[in-house]
Design a protein around this motif. Structure first.
Motif, PDB file in Angstrom:
ATOM      1  N   ASN A   6      -0.111  11.460  -6.676  1.00 15.67           N
ATOM      2  CA  ASN A   6       0.491  10.317  -7.134  1.00 15.67           C
ATOM      3  C   ASN A   6       1.965  10.315  -6.530  1.00 15.67           C
ATOM      4  O   ASN A   6       2.670  11.445  -6.588  1.00 15.67           O
ATOM      5  N   TYR A   7       2.335   9.117  -5.951  1.00 16.84           N
ATOM      6  CA  TYR A   7       3.787   8.825  -5.509  1.00 16.84           C
ATOM      7  C   TYR A   7       4.716   9.526  -6.221  1.00 16.84           C
ATOM      8  O   TYR A   7       5.642  10.445  -5.630  1.00 16.84           O
ATOM      9  N   HIS A 136      16.199  -0.256  -9.779  1.00 20.13           N
ATOM     10  CA  HIS A 136      15.702  -1.007  -8.847  1.00 20.13           C
ATOM     11  C   HIS A 136      14.199  -0.927  -8.760  1.00 20.13           C
ATOM     12  O   HIS A 136      13.391  -1.819  -7.913  1.00 20.13           O
ATOM     13  N   HIS A 137      13.566  -0.167  -9.604  1.00 17.73           N
ATOM     14  CA  HIS A 137      11.899   0.074  -9.758  1.00 17.73           C
ATOM     15  C   HIS A 137      11.694  -0.965 -10.675  1.00 17.73           C
ATOM     16  O   HIS A 137      10.225  -1.075 -11.066  1.00 17.73           O
ATOM     17  N   PHE A 138      12.488  -1.606 -11.624  1.00 11.94           N
ATOM     18  CA  PHE A 138      11.832  -2.326 -12.518  1.00 11.94           C
ATOM     19  C   PHE A 138      11.959  -3.949 -12.454  1.00 11.94           C
ATOM     20  O   PHE A 138      12.705  -4.351 -11.728  1.00 11.94           O
ATOM     21  N   PRO A 166      18.462  -7.153  -1.377  1.00 10.39           N
ATOM     22  CA  PRO A 166      17.281  -7.916  -1.458  1.00 10.39           C
ATOM     23  C   PRO A 166      16.081  -7.225  -1.884  1.00 10.39           C
ATOM     24  O   PRO A 166      15.803  -5.980  -1.418  1.00 10.39           O
ATOM     25  N   SER A 167      15.355  -7.835  -2.297  1.00  5.75           N
ATOM     26  CA  SER A 167      13.820  -7.307  -2.649  1.00  5.75           C
ATOM     27  C   SER A 167      12.729  -7.530  -1.104  1.00  5.75           C
ATOM     28  O   SER A 167      13.315  -8.278  -0.555  1.00  5.75           O
ATOM     29  N   PRO A 205       4.624   0.148  -4.712  1.00  2.00           N
ATOM     30  CA  PRO A 205       4.927  -1.242  -4.729  1.00  2.00           C
ATOM     31  C   PRO A 205       6.015  -1.743  -5.996  1.00  2.00           C
ATOM     32  O   PRO A 205       6.581  -2.905  -6.063  1.00  2.00           O
ATOM     33  N   THR A 206       6.682  -0.452  -6.681  1.00  2.15           N
ATOM     34  CA  THR A 206       7.791  -0.999  -7.611  1.00  2.15           C
ATOM     35  C   THR A 206       8.934  -0.876  -6.932  1.00  2.15           C
ATOM     36  O   THR A 206      10.203  -1.227  -7.196  1.00  2.15           O
ATOM     37  N   GLU A 207       9.030  -0.537  -5.476  1.00  2.00           N
ATOM     38  CA  GLU A 207      10.386  -0.206  -4.891  1.00  2.00           C
ATOM     39  C   GLU A 207      11.179  -1.395  -4.513  1.00  2.00           C
ATOM     40  O   GLU A 207      10.640  -2.348  -3.977  1.00  2.00           O
ATOM     41  N   ALA A 208      12.311  -1.660  -5.209  1.00  2.00           N
ATOM     42  CA  ALA A 208      13.363  -2.779  -5.037  1.00  2.00           C
ATOM     43  C   ALA A 208      12.363  -4.144  -5.251  1.00  2.00           C
ATOM     44  O   ALA A 208      12.486  -5.286  -4.955  1.00  2.00           O
ATOM     45  N   VAL A 209      11.487  -3.951  -6.504  1.00  2.00           N
ATOM     46  CA  VAL A 209      10.506  -5.097  -6.799  1.00  2.00           C
ATOM     47  C   VAL A 209      11.286  -6.407  -7.186  1.00  2.00           C
ATOM     48  O   VAL A 209      11.108  -7.636  -6.808  1.00  2.00           O
TER      49      VAL A 209
END
Length: 292
Positions: A6-7, A136-138, A166-167, A205-209
């Motif tokens: 897992n990442y 920034h993952h939220f 920016p996202s 996929p949560t990076e800078a979402v």
């Protein structure tokens, strides 16, 4: 065949410090000076001096703690009396717990493997909630900001050191043109790729979402006590594409350091000019929950 990792459970991914733009001494000095006013004073040390006699904060929560370096710093500097670190990865929680015990700080740090939003629902009257490169993952930031405010006591503190740029869906062709213009003005010996592309992490996929919404969401629920921006508009994007002196083949150390210095100077000028394209990508914020 081994099972895929897992990442968030990859200790190796969390340990590749030299790939992070803030790891270079020149960049570190630039960030420190932007936040604290002194190139030798790191943000946590600045936080300690800013809170002064209010420390140590006794009931604190650190969200997205990874392997626990930030929590150990909080205890070492006596910013907190006790901190609970929350992390979704059991591998990281185990490693953070081991390292806290190894450093002799285990009696002041606890870690839990849990969903942050669920943990926040259980918390009330905290002195402080802290994030270091995790907010920034939220997503659903307005709801999260309300949760954070409810979990704090009146006048309690929210602190974060975060990417607020920016996202992934917000990158433009103008951004790419700007990065590549500066990239191709660096020595050829340090250019590892043919083209700088938007920094999208397809493994996470949560990076800078919803990163560009962090500051507006926090400002609606909190009083901003301090905000110290430190850019990253060029450096954070370009740095990972540079050929480092430790690679094979390596870039010459002198060329690499000169390229970093050139990017720092260019970024300072970009931020000085201001405008929409120069809104800083990273910020340290100390906020206080609004009293009812």
């Amino acid at each position: 065949m081994s099972e895929p990792v897992n990442y968030w459970d990859s200790v190796a991914a969390h340990s590749r410090i030299d790939e992070i733009w803030a790891s270079h001494p020149l960049v570190r000095s630039y960030i420190n000076a932007s936040v604290s006013g002194d190139p030798d004073v790191w943000p946590p040390t600045w936080l300690k001096s800013r809170l002064a006699a209010q420390t140590p904060l006794e009931r604190t929560l650190s969200i997205g703690c990874g392997m626990g370096l930030f929590e150990r710093d909080l205890v070492r500097l006596d910013i907190v009396g006790h901190v609970l670190g929350v992390e979704v990865s059991p591998v990281c929680v185990a490693e953070a717990t081991r390292l806290a015990a190894e450093s002799g700080q285990g009696h002041r740090i606890d870690y839990v493997c849990a969903d942050a939003r669920e943990e926040l629902e259980r918390c009330r009257d905290l002195d402080a909630i802290l994030f270091h490169a995790s907010l920034h993952h939220f997503d659903r930031l307005e709801a999260l900001a309300r949760q954070l405010r409810r979990a704090l006591k009146p006048g309690g503190y929210l602190y974060f050191d975060e990417y607020v740029g920016p996202s992934p869906a917000e990158w433009s062709l103008l951004d790419e043109l700007r990065w590549n213009w500066h990239y191709y003005h660096l020595p050829k010996s340090v250019r590892r790729v043919g083209r700088i592309r938007p920094p999208i992490n397809f493994d996470d996929p949560t990076e800078a979402v919803e990163s560009s919404g962090i500051l507006p969401a926090v400002e609606r629920e909190f009083e901003i006590v301090e905000r110290r921006d430190y850019g990253g508009n060029l450096l954070a994007v370009i740095y990972g594409n540079l050929r480092r002196p430790t690679e094979n083949p390596p870039s010459p150390r002198a060329d690499f350091d000169a390229a970093v210095a050139q990017l720092i100077a260019a970024e300072k000028e970009l931020l000085r000019r201001g405008g929409v394209s120069a809104r800083p990508f990273h910020s340290v914020v100390l906020a206080r929950s609004r009293r009812s």
